[in-house]
Scaffold this active site. Sequence first.
Site, mmCIF file in Angstrom:
data_model
loop_
_atom_site.group_PDB
_atom_site.id
_atom_site.type_symbol
_atom_site.label_atom_id
_atom_site.label_comp_id
_atom_site.label_asym_id
_atom_site.label_seq_id
_atom_site.Cartn_x
_atom_site.Cartn_y
_atom_site.Cartn_z
ATOM 1 N N LYS A 1 -78.859 -31.346 22.135
ATOM 2 C CA LYS A 1 -78.938 -32.595 21.347
ATOM 3 C C LYS A 1 -79.156 -33.783 22.296
ATOM 4 O O LYS A 1 -79.934 -34.690 21.991
ATOM 5 C CB LYS A 1 -77.646 -32.814 20.541
ATOM 6 C CG LYS A 1 -77.443 -31.887 19.364
ATOM 7 C CD LYS A 1 -78.446 -32.059 18.239
ATOM 8 C CE LYS A 1 -78.302 -33.369 17.499
ATOM 9 N NZ LYS A 1 -79.269 -33.464 16.361
ATOM 10 N N TYR B 1 -75.012 -26.575 22.432
ATOM 11 C CA TYR B 1 -75.332 -27.452 21.286
ATOM 12 C C TYR B 1 -75.505 -28.897 21.742
ATOM 13 O O TYR B 1 -76.551 -29.518 21.543
ATOM 14 C CB TYR B 1 -74.233 -27.360 20.215
ATOM 15 C CG TYR B 1 -74.293 -28.498 19.216
ATOM 16 C CD1 TYR B 1 -75.353 -28.609 18.320
ATOM 17 C CD2 TYR B 1 -73.311 -29.496 19.185
ATOM 18 C CE1 TYR B 1 -75.425 -29.677 17.417
ATOM 19 C CE2 TYR B 1 -73.374 -30.561 18.289
ATOM 20 C CZ TYR B 1 -74.443 -30.641 17.404
ATOM 21 O OH TYR B 1 -74.526 -31.692 16.527
ATOM 22 N N THR C 1 -75.289 -36.999 17.757
ATOM 23 C CA THR C 1 -73.858 -36.706 17.663
ATOM 24 C C THR C 1 -73.041 -37.335 18.795
ATOM 25 O O THR C 1 -73.563 -37.516 19.909
ATOM 26 C CB THR C 1 -73.670 -35.170 17.697
ATOM 27 O OG1 THR C 1 -72.296 -34.867 17.872
ATOM 28 C CG2 THR C 1 -74.449 -34.505 18.835
ATOM 29 N N ASP C 2 -71.769 -37.586 18.517
ATOM 30 C CA ASP C 2 -70.858 -38.080 19.569
ATOM 31 C C ASP C 2 -70.685 -37.048 20.682
ATOM 32 O O ASP C 2 -70.254 -37.388 21.791
ATOM 33 C CB ASP C 2 -69.489 -38.467 18.969
ATOM 34 C CG ASP C 2 -68.767 -37.348 18.229
ATOM 35 O OD1 ASP C 2 -69.276 -36.215 18.166
ATOM 36 O OD2 ASP C 2 -67.658 -37.619 17.704
ATOM 37 N N GLU C 3 -70.994 -35.764 20.392
ATOM 38 C CA GLU C 3 -70.749 -34.717 21.395
ATOM 39 C C GLU C 3 -71.616 -34.892 22.635
ATOM 40 O O GLU C 3 -71.325 -34.297 23.676
ATOM 41 C CB GLU C 3 -70.973 -33.326 20.784
ATOM 42 C CG GLU C 3 -70.009 -33.051 19.659
ATOM 43 C CD GLU C 3 -69.765 -31.584 19.372
ATOM 44 O OE1 GLU C 3 -70.108 -30.739 20.209
ATOM 45 O OE2 GLU C 3 -69.240 -31.297 18.290
HETATM 46 P P1 NAD Z 1 -76.389 -28.304 8.929
HETATM 47 O O1 NAD Z 1 -76.300 -27.145 9.860
HETATM 48 O O2 NAD Z 1 -75.574 -28.309 7.684
HETATM 49 O O3 NAD Z 1 -77.907 -28.521 8.473
HETATM 50 C C1 NAD Z 1 -78.987 -28.414 9.348
HETATM 51 C C2 NAD Z 1 -80.249 -28.303 8.508
HETATM 52 O O4 NAD Z 1 -81.367 -28.245 9.395
HETATM 53 C C3 NAD Z 1 -80.296 -27.041 7.646
HETATM 54 O O5 NAD Z 1 -80.768 -27.358 6.364
HETATM 55 C C4 NAD Z 1 -81.279 -26.144 8.384
HETATM 56 O O6 NAD Z 1 -81.960 -25.224 7.539
HETATM 57 C C5 NAD Z 1 -82.217 -27.181 8.973
HETATM 58 N N1 NAD Z 1 -82.953 -26.686 10.159
HETATM 59 C C6 NAD Z 1 -82.438 -26.062 11.250
HETATM 60 N N2 NAD Z 1 -83.402 -25.793 12.135
HETATM 61 C C7 NAD Z 1 -84.563 -26.266 11.597
HETATM 62 C C8 NAD Z 1 -85.896 -26.297 12.038
HETATM 63 N N3 NAD Z 1 -86.244 -25.777 13.206
HETATM 64 N N4 NAD Z 1 -86.825 -26.865 11.231
HETATM 65 C C9 NAD Z 1 -86.484 -27.395 10.026
HETATM 66 N N5 NAD Z 1 -85.231 -27.368 9.555
HETATM 67 C C10 NAD Z 1 -84.273 -26.825 10.325
HETATM 68 O O7 NAD Z 1 -76.092 -29.567 9.829
HETATM 69 P P2 NAD Z 1 -75.439 -30.978 9.504
HETATM 70 O O8 NAD Z 1 -73.990 -30.906 9.777
HETATM 71 O O9 NAD Z 1 -75.934 -31.457 8.198
HETATM 72 O O10 NAD Z 1 -76.081 -31.846 10.681
HETATM 73 C C11 NAD Z 1 -77.291 -32.578 10.483
HETATM 74 C C12 NAD Z 1 -77.574 -33.402 11.717
HETATM 75 O O11 NAD Z 1 -76.495 -34.295 11.978
HETATM 76 C C13 NAD Z 1 -77.736 -32.575 12.982
HETATM 77 O O12 NAD Z 1 -78.775 -33.128 13.744
HETATM 78 C C14 NAD Z 1 -76.407 -32.708 13.707
HETATM 79 O O13 NAD Z 1 -76.567 -32.574 15.098
HETATM 80 C C15 NAD Z 1 -76.026 -34.128 13.312
HETATM 81 N N6 NAD Z 1 -74.579 -34.418 13.276
HETATM 82 C C16 NAD Z 1 -73.724 -33.592 12.608
HETATM 83 C C17 NAD Z 1 -72.376 -33.951 12.535
HETATM 84 C C18 NAD Z 1 -71.372 -33.103 11.784
HETATM 85 O O14 NAD Z 1 -70.170 -33.360 11.877
HETATM 86 N N7 NAD Z 1 -71.779 -32.123 10.998
HETATM 87 C C19 NAD Z 1 -71.921 -35.119 13.166
HETATM 88 C C20 NAD Z 1 -72.846 -35.919 13.853
HETATM 89 C C21 NAD Z 1 -74.170 -35.562 13.888
HETATM 90 O O1 DAU Z 2 -68.547 -34.446 16.606
HETATM 91 C C1 DAU Z 2 -69.699 -34.212 15.845
HETATM 92 C C2 DAU Z 2 -69.915 -32.731 15.775
HETATM 93 O O2 DAU Z 2 -68.913 -32.220 14.922
HETATM 94 C C3 DAU Z 2 -71.290 -32.329 15.283
HETATM 95 O O3 DAU Z 2 -72.253 -32.790 16.184
HETATM 96 C C4 DAU Z 2 -71.376 -30.805 15.134
HETATM 97 O O4 DAU Z 2 -72.621 -30.437 14.576
HETATM 98 C C5 DAU Z 2 -70.266 -30.352 14.220
HETATM 99 O O5 DAU Z 2 -70.260 -28.935 14.133
HETATM 100 C C6 DAU Z 2 -68.912 -30.837 14.740
HETATM 101 O O6 DAU Z 2 -68.557 -30.159 15.980
HETATM 102 P P1 DAU Z 2 -67.052 -29.698 16.270
HETATM 103 O O7 DAU Z 2 -67.075 -28.629 17.263
HETATM 104 O O8 DAU Z 2 -66.168 -30.858 16.519
HETATM 105 O O9 DAU Z 2 -66.716 -29.148 14.774
HETATM 106 P P2 DAU Z 2 -66.028 -27.808 14.258
HETATM 107 O O10 DAU Z 2 -65.833 -27.994 12.793
HETATM 108 O O11 DAU Z 2 -66.702 -26.583 14.726
HETATM 109 O O12 DAU Z 2 -64.605 -27.894 14.966
HETATM 110 C C7 DAU Z 2 -63.769 -29.030 14.797
HETATM 111 C C8 DAU Z 2 -62.519 -28.799 15.647
HETATM 112 O O13 DAU Z 2 -61.779 -27.714 15.075
HETATM 113 C C9 DAU Z 2 -62.820 -28.380 17.059
HETATM 114 O O14 DAU Z 2 -61.832 -28.933 17.918
HETATM 115 C C10 DAU Z 2 -62.689 -26.860 17.035
HETATM 116 C C11 DAU Z 2 -61.623 -26.629 15.993
HETATM 117 N N1 DAU Z 2 -61.729 -25.374 15.210
HETATM 118 C C12 DAU Z 2 -62.925 -25.075 14.625
HETATM 119 C C13 DAU Z 2 -63.087 -23.920 13.901
HETATM 120 C C14 DAU Z 2 -64.404 -23.569 13.264
HETATM 121 C C15 DAU Z 2 -60.632 -24.547 15.058
HETATM 122 O O15 DAU Z 2 -59.523 -24.831 15.561
HETATM 123 N N2 DAU Z 2 -60.781 -23.407 14.338
HETATM 124 C C16 DAU Z 2 -61.955 -23.035 13.767
HETATM 125 O O16 DAU Z 2 -62.017 -21.942 13.142
#
Ligand code: NAD
Ligand code: DAU
Length: 332
Positions: free
Chosen positions: A149, A145, A121-123
Amino acid sequence: MKLLVCGGAGFIGSNFVRVRMRSSDDAIVVLDKLTYAGRRENLRDLEDDPRFSFRHGAIEDAEAVAAALDGVEAIVNFAAETHVDRSIAEPDAFVRTHALGTFVLLEAARERGLRYLQVSTDEVYGSIAEGSFTESSPLRPSSPYSATKAGADLLVGGYHETFGLDAVICRGSNNYGPYQYPEKLIPLMVLNALAGDRLPVYGDGGNVRNWLFVEDFATAIARVLADGVAGEVYNVGGPDECANIDVVRRILALCDRDESLIDHVTDRPGHDRRYSLSSAKVSALGWSAAVRFDDGLERTVAWYRDNDWWWEPIRDGAYREYYLRQYGRALE
Ligand code: NAD
Ligand code: DAU
């Protein structure tokens, strides 16, 4: 090719599997622990394909991993705890899955000489006021988190340097699209807007995210899996950035609701102000984003509007308890 996709029942993993099965002859084994965020429903349309199989298990369980690896040539690891707010409330599972789980997968890949792709992730870079992070920017994670990561990414790098593991890392910006669990900003706001419930914006709503349509992240991961150089990191940023308050206003407009539904609530501790990634390196491999934010957001709202079978069960039960704890009031 046969792939092991860990965390393939989650949001991005399931979209990746869907895109991959549509565009290749690959066989895919999904290994997933099925946490609250992992759902078989996310893969429902793929379950009857003979190239697809599912195994219920955790990546930190070496036996479950070994049992899933028969005939597999590469591992793509999406498995993670992914919600920043949950990592503040209960960091334990983040450490277990990201540190121990990644270690178990790396060992399995090393023993068998498999290619390994870590989804990150970019985070891990932290916040940036201006400009964009490149792959050589320092890691400055702000939350449990992102810190765990970042730790996993460093472990992947260590396995490449020390053991010559054929490993690559893909760091994506904020994904959005179908099948995203409604604790994240966009699906939460869409479902609340559709229901006429209040929209909880943290702080002043000026935090900026770099939005990437989930199918675009899937194609970038496929590109890096095919052509990425071992030991390298590839950033994958979305084509548009947007402040949270503007995301919420656009969602309200798409749902025919007015802005009186917006609630400014207490800010997230350690809240990163802005993320931005340079995608120049993955673009040099031939990838580009196909979906702009305006179009992707409209498609996403339409998907949630048309697929209540998917989200209605989530908005009952445990999710209600989470919502009450997080926002201090019940879902309507
Ligand atoms: P998500 O929470 O929707 O899915 C995570 C999945 O991993 C789920 O199916 C969960 O059951 C499974 N899981 C969790 N712990 C596990 C374990 N110990 N063993 C096996 N399975 C397990 O998450 P997502 O948003 O699909 O993110 C997927 C990946 O992409 C993550 O690694 C996250 O850090 C990365 N990522 C997410 C975003 C975003 O915006 N959502 C952006 C950049 C990177
Ligand atoms: O940047 C990539 C990341 O994006 C991934 O690695 C993470 O897994 C994913 O959860 C996401 O993280 P963020 O913290 O950026 O996403 P989130 O959707 O939780 O929040 C997006 C923005 O919105 C953040 O600035 C917080 C704000 N927010 C979020 C929630 C849930 C609100 O203002 N209100 C809310 O209720």
